[in-house]
Design an enzyme around this catalytic site. Structure first.
Site, short mmCIF file in Angstrom:
data_model
loop_
_atom_site.label_atom_id
_atom_site.label_comp_id
_atom_site.label_asym_id
_atom_site.label_seq_id
_atom_site.Cartn_x
_atom_site.Cartn_y
_atom_site.Cartn_z
N HIS A 94 -4.28 0.68 4.17
CA HIS A 94 -2.98 1.12 4.68
C HIS A 94 -2.97 2.64 4.87
O HIS A 94 -3.78 3.35 4.27
CB HIS A 94 -1.85 0.82 3.69
CG HIS A 94 -1.84 -0.55 3.12
ND1 HIS A 94 -0.87 -1.47 3.44
CD2 HIS A 94 -2.65 -1.16 2.21
CE1 HIS A 94 -1.09 -2.59 2.75
NE2 HIS A 94 -2.15 -2.42 2.00
N TYR A 95 -2.02 3.13 5.65
CA TYR A 95 -1.62 4.53 5.52
C TYR A 95 -0.22 4.57 4.93
O TYR A 95 0.54 3.61 5.04
CB TYR A 95 -1.72 5.32 6.82
CG TYR A 95 -0.89 4.86 8.01
CD1 TYR A 95 0.48 4.63 7.93
CD2 TYR A 95 -1.49 4.70 9.25
CE1 TYR A 95 1.22 4.24 9.03
CE2 TYR A 95 -0.76 4.31 10.36
CZ TYR A 95 0.59 4.09 10.24
OH TYR A 95 1.32 3.71 11.34
N GLU B 132 -4.18 2.54 -0.27
CA GLU B 132 -3.32 3.38 0.57
C GLU B 132 -4.00 4.73 0.79
O GLU B 132 -4.61 5.28 -0.13
CB GLU B 132 -1.96 3.59 -0.10
CG GLU B 132 -1.10 2.35 -0.20
CD GLU B 132 -0.22 2.13 1.01
OE1 GLU B 132 -0.32 2.93 1.98
OE2 GLU B 132 0.57 1.17 1.00
N HIS C 121 -3.62 -3.49 7.30
CA HIS C 121 -2.28 -4.05 7.14
C HIS C 121 -1.79 -4.66 8.46
O HIS C 121 -1.12 -5.70 8.47
CB HIS C 121 -1.33 -2.95 6.67
CG HIS C 121 -0.11 -3.45 6.00
ND1 HIS C 121 0.91 -2.63 5.58
CD2 HIS C 121 0.28 -4.70 5.67
CE1 HIS C 121 1.87 -3.35 5.03
NE2 HIS C 121 1.51 -4.61 5.07
N ASP D 59 -0.30 0.12 10.52
CA ASP D 59 -1.32 0.83 9.76
C ASP D 59 -2.56 -0.05 9.50
O ASP D 59 -2.43 -1.28 9.41
CB ASP D 59 -0.75 1.34 8.43
CG ASP D 59 -0.10 0.26 7.57
OD1 ASP D 59 0.69 -0.53 8.11
OD2 ASP D 59 -0.39 0.21 6.37
#
Length: 259
Positions: free
Chosen positions: A41-42, A105, A152, A162
């Site tokens: 993810h970001y 993340e 994601h 993301d």
């Protein structure tokens, strides 16, 4: 007799307090790891805000890669536990992937919309280098297949974008972390599909075979466009408009042949 009864009762209580007596001499060979997937993810937030949200908000992840010069890797949730990073999601028929995945993340703003269109923010070299090291470690310890390292947007294409089109999936695949189609094979298939573009049903079937939760309506509906766009953003980030075309068909064909 009263003393004997009292002593017996104390022994029973002591046994209950220490738990049941369990024989562990016959372990089964039929099991696997809890974690089957790694999802990237970001954060769409600053470093400070990302840490706050992931440690005291309603979401969490197992790891966070910072945007400082050294791209510090923070461990936020132990891998044996379920973190809340995937939400409503599906991949290869499995749903609600929080229970079967490890979430990573990366601190990154994501994008901003301006007068000239959408601007995506790049990842730093330190972030990608540390991510590769982390992915290799996690996948080795948990015996996670490279094809199960996904984004994601792959597992929730109707909701999420993301890690975005600037995420280096090809570079990860070259490091043994993910799938990437053979360019020569894609070129051969693309020449064929340029004159013989498959039907929408074919695209939907191929996307589902690769792992995406895809409607099987035979129509280019909104949901199918979102799924196709997510696939394109992963494997052809130069154009991800959700339009079926020969190159997308060729990439799908090659990927599904190499699975």
């Amino acid at each position: 007799m009263k003393l004997f009864a009292l002593a017996f009762s104390l022994l029973l209580l002591a046994g209950c307090a220490s738990g049941p007596r369990i024989d562990t001499s016959h372990p089964s060979v039929n099991y696997d790891q809890r974690a089957q997937f790694i999802i990237v993810h970001y954060t769409s937030a600053s470093m400070e805000r990302s840490l706050a949200l992931l440690t005291h908000g309603q979401v969490s992840s197992h790891y966070l890669i910072g945007d400082d010069k050294s791209a510090t890797i923070y461990k936020l949730v132990d891998e044996q536990y379920r973190a809340w990073h995937a939400g409503e999601s599906q991949w290869q028929g499995r749903t609600w992937l929080n229970s079967s995945s490890i979430g990573i993340e990366i601190v990154n703003p994501g994008f901003r919309d301006g007068p000239n269109g959408r601007l995506w923010y790049p990842y730093s070299e330190a972030q990608i280098q540390n991510l590769i090291v982390l992915l290799k470690d996690i996948s080795k310890r948990n015996n996670i297949s490279p094809r199960h390292i996904i984004g994601h947007s792959d597992i929730a294409p109707l909701r999420k974008l993301d890690p975005g089109p600037l995420f280096p999936w090809k570079r990860l695949a070259e490091a043994g972390l993910g799938l990437w189609p053979n360019a020569q094979a894609v070129a051969r298939q693309q020449a064929f599909y340029a004159a013989n573009l498959p039907s929408i049903s074919w695209f939907q079937q191929q996307l589902a075979h690769l792992g995406y939760a895809t409607p099987q309506t035979g129509e280019l509906d909104v949901a199918t466009r979102h799924v196709l766009a997510a696939f394109q953003m992963h494997y052809r980030p130069g154009r991800f408009d959700g339009t079926p075309d020969a190159e997308s068909a060729a990439i799908l064909q090659v990927l599904n042949q190499t699975k």
